[in-house]
Design an enzyme around this catalytic site. Sequence first.
Site, PDB file in Angstrom:
ATOM      1  N   ILE A 411       0.832  -1.203   0.000  1.00 43.30           N
ATOM      2  CA  ILE A 411       0.000   0.000   0.000  1.00 43.30           C
ATOM      3  C   ILE A 411       0.863   1.248   0.000  1.00 43.30           C
ATOM      4  CG2 ILE A 411      -1.675   1.298   1.364  1.00 43.30           C
ATOM      5  CD1 ILE A 411      -1.622  -2.435   1.760  1.00 43.30           C
ATOM      6  N   ASP A 412       1.997   1.224   0.679  1.00 42.80           N
ATOM      7  CA  ASP A 412       2.858   2.399   0.780  1.00 42.80           C
ATOM      8  C   ASP A 412       3.412   2.783  -0.589  1.00 42.80           C
ATOM      9  OD1 ASP A 412       3.700   4.355   2.512  1.00 42.80           O
ATOM     10  OD2 ASP A 412       5.446   3.274   3.240  1.00 42.80           O
ATOM     11  N   ASP A 413       3.999   1.820  -1.295  1.00 43.03           N
ATOM     12  CA  ASP A 413       4.505   2.108  -2.637  1.00 43.03           C
ATOM     13  C   ASP A 413       3.392   2.582  -3.552  1.00 43.03           C
ATOM     14  OD1 ASP A 413       7.471   1.330  -3.511  1.00 43.03           O
ATOM     15  OD2 ASP A 413       6.906   0.091  -1.809  1.00 43.03           O
ATOM     16  N   HIS A 487       0.231   8.258   4.065  1.00 43.10           N
ATOM     17  CA  HIS A 487       0.488   8.319   2.623  1.00 43.10           C
ATOM     18  C   HIS A 487      -0.773   8.016   1.821  1.00 43.10           C
ATOM     19  CE1 HIS A 487       4.992   7.497   3.614  1.00 43.10           C
ATOM     20  NE2 HIS A 487       4.674   8.774   3.737  1.00 43.10           N
TER      21      HIS A 487
END
Length: 672
Positions: A411-413, A487
């Site tokens: 999810i972060d990328d 993010h």
Amino acid sequence: MTATTDGTGAPPPRAAEADTSTTVLRNPTAPPGPPKIQEAAARAAARAAEHLLARQDEQGWWKGDLETNVTMDAEDLLLRRFLGVDDERTTAAAARWIRAQQRPDGTWATFHGGPGELSASIEAYVALRLAGDDPAAPHMAAAAAWIREHGGIAASRVFTRVWLALFGWWRWEDLPELPPEIMYLPKWFPLNIYDFGQWARQTIVPLTVVSALRPVRPGPFALDELHTDPHRPNPPRPLAPAASWDGLFQRLDKALHAYHRLPLAPLRRAALNTAARWIIERQENDGCWGGIQPPAVYSVIALHLLGYDLEHPVLREGLASLDRFAVWHTGADGEPVRMIEACQSPVWDTCLAVTALADAGLPADHPALVRAADWMLDEQITRPGDWTVRRPHLEPGGWAFEFHNDTYPDIDDTAEVVLALKRVHHPDPDRVEVAVRRAARWAVGMRSRNGAWGAFDADNTSTLPNRLPFCDFGEVVDPPSADVTAHVVEMLAFLGKQHDPRARRGIEWLLAEQEESGAWFGRWGVNYVYGTGSVVPALTAAGLPASHPAVRRAVAWLASVQNPDGGWGEDLRSYRDPAWIGRGASTASQTAWALMALLAAGERESEAVQRGVLFLAETQGEDGAWDEPYFTGTGFPWDFSINYHLYRQVFPLTALGRYLHGEPSAAPRLEG
């Protein structure tokens, strides 16, 4: 030094030619600050942008070295010795790196400037002995003495003792049991493999095979010097009370040991075959598993023990993938030096580089940004992975961290790639919008029940896996974190969805997670400076005013921990010792995170921001880069730390760009 990444001494991939005629940054658009600071920031940003552009690969991506600790290098040598594929050149080059990382007291740390760590020191010592170092040599004798003083092999973590058991240096009977029959636990049952975080899951499944088969390929020497008492290498320890969690799992482990002695043969064979199929199905196109070294190492061992020849395509490609984790340098003496990366970070590095260059004023249609966008678009993952266990009906659309890791997008990328793509004026905007919409649906769909986001899975929040005797090293579950949630919220704000109920729920969760000090915990970066530097820009992008009490508390905390030199730093010991929170030597990346938060909070004209900008300008090298030996990335809090070599370039450029040009597009203010 020169560096290569293929283990052959060949040069690295050819960098794209920087188009210097079009790399001039636009003039600052934010209100002018003090002339001295404004000019220094502009010069530093221009140099940093040129430096970063020169590092782009011709295919469009960026990738900095990902430095961890010498256990990666030691375990790589142990693997090669176990499989019988070690060679003199590789061993000697790896040994040079391991020796170079030894501390004056004879130990090895897990991060720059950190204290000696027992398991890392044991693994490094054993690797050097395999490389031919004399145990009587001063550097080896000092290491062995320190290891004995700190409990010897018996006090090391389970994974270290697993490696030693492979060579007969530890008894398998004295290790926690992890049977392959765990594969058959239903997905709703406690301690099924999907209760573990993706990195732990991929490691545990092959280790169940190794644990069941208990191979021993005797080492060429004894390790008596690493025991406090060679005659009693594993003195008995009392069990914890039966009513405690530790006591319960210790007794469960005893029962599993009893089962190992008399397993149900048909069930054991079936479980081993199921584990093998599971492993093979998750091998990526490049031969690796999950794009990270530990699962790949254990998967190769497990399949080899099950009869797969080293020339079998699965193992041949698996071993080749591990070679690609090697970074070769030429040392000061002209001899080759070999460092092993735990994984590689091209998607993460590329999206952060695009954001940095765009925020610094590079034209949004610059060829370098378009080329990077094309590469990122090609990397979008459109097939299901393990995440479908918890979200079976969700359409795929995320990005992974590495070159090849389609099973485990994160999810972060995904959020950061979307933010980067939204800063590029692409010649095919429809293609970008289709990818962005698909990615946003996937990321939002991966929300956990509490309204926040973890890194790889939804609702991966069981506390039981961390209590297993086998799991004594690092975090093995993936609960939601403030930095990842921030993010995603920031991504939604940039897509105009800041009023979406899911975004508002994420904001509420973030506000509830703020520490009394005003900071936020950093799960994937060190530590409260990273968490705060992630959350404040997300909250203000989503519409919270700079006057909001949570933002003001964060500003006050950041100002309170600024160093006298104008920078910010936080040591990894902050994960264990509150006295270190917000404290440490100033670094370029952590200073940038603090500045990004302060700038988002409207503090551009504050003394703290001006001192921070000057720190970045004054510590920059003539080549436009910053030097940063400190580890500011987090794999597992305290237990596994990372020095992302590109962090020192992308985040300072982002902060300088936002100082010069203001924040990227902001959402309308939210009420309250």
